[in-house]
Design an enzyme around this catalytic site. Structure first.
Site, PDB file in Angstrom:
ATOM      1  N   GLY A 250     -11.711  -2.625  -4.991  1.00 34.29           N
ATOM      2  CA  GLY A 250     -12.621  -2.552  -3.858  1.00 34.29           C
ATOM      3  C   GLY A 250     -12.975  -3.833  -3.149  1.00 34.29           C
ATOM      4  N   ARG A 330      -4.312   3.164   9.977  1.00 38.28           N
ATOM      5  CA  ARG A 330      -5.672   2.674   9.734  1.00 38.28           C
ATOM      6  C   ARG A 330      -6.546   2.606  10.997  1.00 38.28           C
ATOM      7  NH1 ARG A 330      -7.229  -1.413   7.847  1.00 38.28           N
ATOM      8  NH2 ARG A 330      -8.699  -0.556   6.375  1.00 38.28           N
ATOM      9  N   CYS A 360       2.491  11.460  20.438  1.00 40.44           N
ATOM     10  CA  CYS A 360       1.777  12.258  21.435  1.00 40.44           C
ATOM     11  C   CYS A 360       0.371  12.605  20.979  1.00 40.44           C
ATOM     12  CB  CYS A 360       2.580  13.513  21.731  1.00 40.44           C
ATOM     13  SG  CYS A 360       4.185  13.070  22.365  1.00 40.44           S
TER      14      CYS A 360
HETATM   15  N1  LLP Z   1      -9.292   2.045  -8.025  1.00 39.05           N
HETATM   16  C1  LLP Z   1      -9.573   3.272  -7.577  1.00 39.05           C
HETATM   17  C2  LLP Z   1     -10.012   4.292  -8.526  1.00 39.05           C
HETATM   18  C3  LLP Z   1      -9.459   3.560  -6.199  1.00 39.05           C
HETATM   19  O1  LLP Z   1      -9.754   4.770  -5.756  1.00 39.05           O
HETATM   20  C4  LLP Z   1      -9.032   2.536  -5.305  1.00 39.05           C
HETATM   21  C5  LLP Z   1      -8.899   2.807  -3.872  1.00 39.05           C
HETATM   22  C6  LLP Z   1      -8.735   1.273  -5.833  1.00 39.05           C
HETATM   23  C7  LLP Z   1      -8.873   1.049  -7.201  1.00 39.05           C
HETATM   24  C8  LLP Z   1      -8.262   0.132  -4.991  1.00 39.05           C
HETATM   25  O2  LLP Z   1      -9.212  -0.242  -4.050  1.00 39.05           O
HETATM   26  P1  LLP Z   1      -8.970  -1.552  -3.154  1.00 39.05           P
HETATM   27  O3  LLP Z   1      -9.020  -2.749  -4.084  1.00 39.05           O
HETATM   28  O4  LLP Z   1      -7.637  -1.440  -2.511  1.00 39.05           O
HETATM   29  O5  LLP Z   1     -10.067  -1.532  -2.185  1.00 39.05           O
HETATM   30  N2  LLP Z   1      -6.856   3.924   2.778  1.00 39.05           N
HETATM   31  C9  LLP Z   1      -8.082   3.169   2.832  1.00 39.05           C
HETATM   32  C10 LLP Z   1      -8.521   2.676   1.482  1.00 39.05           C
HETATM   33  C11 LLP Z   1      -8.654   3.776   0.434  1.00 39.05           C
HETATM   34  C12 LLP Z   1      -9.026   3.275  -0.932  1.00 39.05           C
HETATM   35  C13 LLP Z   1      -8.917   4.338  -1.960  1.00 39.05           C
HETATM   36  N3  LLP Z   1      -9.161   3.928  -3.302  1.00 39.05           N
HETATM   37  C14 LLP Z   1      -7.892   2.017   3.832  1.00 39.05           C
HETATM   38  O6  LLP Z   1      -6.836   1.895   4.433  1.00 39.05           O
HETATM   39  O7  LLP Z   1      -8.824   1.236   4.050  1.00 39.05           O
END
Ligand code: LLP
Length: 431
Positions: A250, A330, A360
């Site tokens: 996150g 995104r 489209c």
């Molecule tokens: N661990 C779990 C359980 C998760 O659900 C996620 C992301 C991560 C780790 C990794 O999170 P990160 O470090 O990448 O923030 N598609 C969206 C982001 C969705 C994130 C989903 N879960 C975007 O493009 O911003």
């Protein structure tokens, strides 16, 4: 530019006035000519640098960085990190197969997250011998116990608790509140661990948390960890000794970094994040897992696209590129900002334009009213910070072929995924 920004590694740079934008030592013009557009380009150096930042920040304790495969699941990117000791956070049987293909030796470093796992996915992961299942409901824990019994193996599990911590981010990617579908209410967790400890097919192995994505402040990570630690201590007093605490992923990046003179360097961000987690863990002896995705790969990647034409409608100017929302969703999905940089800048004043794709849909845009230096048909532009959740969320909408991907390693480059062709699109269909 702030002094700490100058120290941070930045893969996409113009190597001098009038030169083309490069990824490390390789010109994006050369890559576009060789492999066509749209094209995802990644810097291996930056990916490894970011992975290393986490590994160093937690060097004082037993830890494992489990890269979140969903951010970018290309085999070469998984292998690159596995070779540097990374583990993986997966959320599906498909992601497990990817890890097993790219780095079979790393399967013991896999944690399996996700709110809905099927029996077949669980079986495959149990047989492969993954490190831990992050379980998100009592029903899932029951299923896990049943499958473990059937296969006669003990399943190591962590409950993913919902700490009820608010983290400021886009509502679609916030997960740590009780109203979200994720995790188990932290107040119910003790009872569930107690019952599981009596089941001979389940090993209470860890506790996990993930409060959302693109979180810019370290405070919510610390707050969530504090709640998790309190629970782990309580369990310890009852004789349930967990070996692992998983802080999830996150940590956010600065999509506006280039324009922001006060931006903090990535290394400082990781240190601040690690300090918040370490403070919460103080005096608690356990192995720490973290699951970063975006922070490792986002800024290592760009989507290179060619301008098809520049069109005026009334007062508006549209720059139409050969990349579209199916290649990078995104902006359409989260109103996300991606910096757009002409690969070979022309002289002239910047003006406000909409940068859009050929799909489209009115939602098919990369930027609206963005100040952009003049571009003409045939020019290349790069959408920056596209290494995470770019290719991984791409689709074939409008029957478009998904882009090719190239990995730059210093002055070398290699194709890590070829561009799709019509045969790929039709391969699974029956007329
Ligand atoms: N661990 C779990 C359980 C998760 O659900 C996620 C992301 C991560 C780790 C990794 O999170 P990160 O470090 O990448 O923030 N598609 C969206 C982001 C969705 C994130 C989903 N879960 C975007 O493009 O911003």
């Amino acid at each position: 530019m702030s002094p700490d920004l100058q120290n941070s590694f930045r893969p996409f740079q113009h190597s001098g006035a009038g030169s083309a934008l490069h990824c490390d030592g390789v010109s994006l013009e050369t890559l576009a000519k060789q492999y066509g557009t749209p094209l995802y380009v990644y810097s291996a150096t930056q990916i490894l640098e970011r992975l290393g930042m986490f590994q160093q920040a937690f060097a004082g304790r037993d830890h494992l960085v489990c890269y979140a495969v969903k951010a970018n699941s290309s085999l070469a990117i998984l292998k690159l990190q596995a070779d540097r000791g990374a583990g993986f956070d997966i959320v599906s049987g498909g992601e497990l197969e990817r890890v097993m293909k790219a780095a079979p030796q790393a399967v013991g470093r896999v944690v399996f997250s996700g709110v809905g796992k099927t029996a077949a996915e669980i079986d495959r992961a149990l047989e492969a011998g993954i490190l831990e299942f992050n379980v998100e409901s009592e029903a899932e824990l029951e299923l896990l116990a049943m499958r473990a019994r059937k296969l006669k193996v003990k399943a190591r599990f962590a409950l993913r608790v919902n700490p009820d911590v608010f983290a400021e981010t886009h509502p679609y990617i916030s997960t740590g509140l009780r109203e979200h579908k994720f995790g188990i209410d932290i107040r119910k967790a003790v009872e569930i661990y107690r019952a599981a400890a009596r089941n001979k097919w389940l090993e209470p192995y860890g506790i996990s948390v993930h409060i959302g994505s693109q979180i810019r402040s370290a405070d919510p990570f610390g707050a969530a960890m504090e709640r998790v630690c309190k629970l782990a201590m309580q369990l310890k007093r009852e004789g349930i000794r967990l070996k692992v605490v998983d802080a999830g992923g996150g940590l956010g990046i600065d999509y506006h970094e280039r324009a922001d003179a006060k931006a903090v360097s990535p290394a400082a961000k990781v240190q601040e994040y690690a300090a918040a987690i370490e403070k919460a863990l103080e005096g608690f002896d356990c192995k720490l897992l973290i699951e970063p995705g975006r922070f490792i790969v986002a800024q290592a990647g760009a989507l290179v696209t060619r301008v098809l034409n520049v069109k005026k409608n009334g007062k508006k100017t549209f720059v139409i590129t050969d990349a579209a929302m199916n290649d990078l969703i995104r902006p359409a999905l989260y109103q996300a900002y991606h910096e757009i940089v002409p690969v070979r800048p022309r002289s002239g004043r910047a003006r406000a334009v909409d940068v859009v794709g050929p799909v489209c849909e009115t939602g098919d845009f990369f930027a609206r009213d963005r100040m952009l230096k003049p571009v003409e048909a045939g020019d290349l532009v790069a959408l920056l910070d596209a290494g995470a959740y770019g290719m991984a969320q791409s689709s074939n909408y409008n029957s478009r072929f998904r882009p090719a991907e190239v990995l730059v390693e210093g002055k070398q480059q290699r194709l890590i995924r070829r561009r799709e062709e019509i045969k790929d699109l039709l391969a699974t269909e029956i007329a």
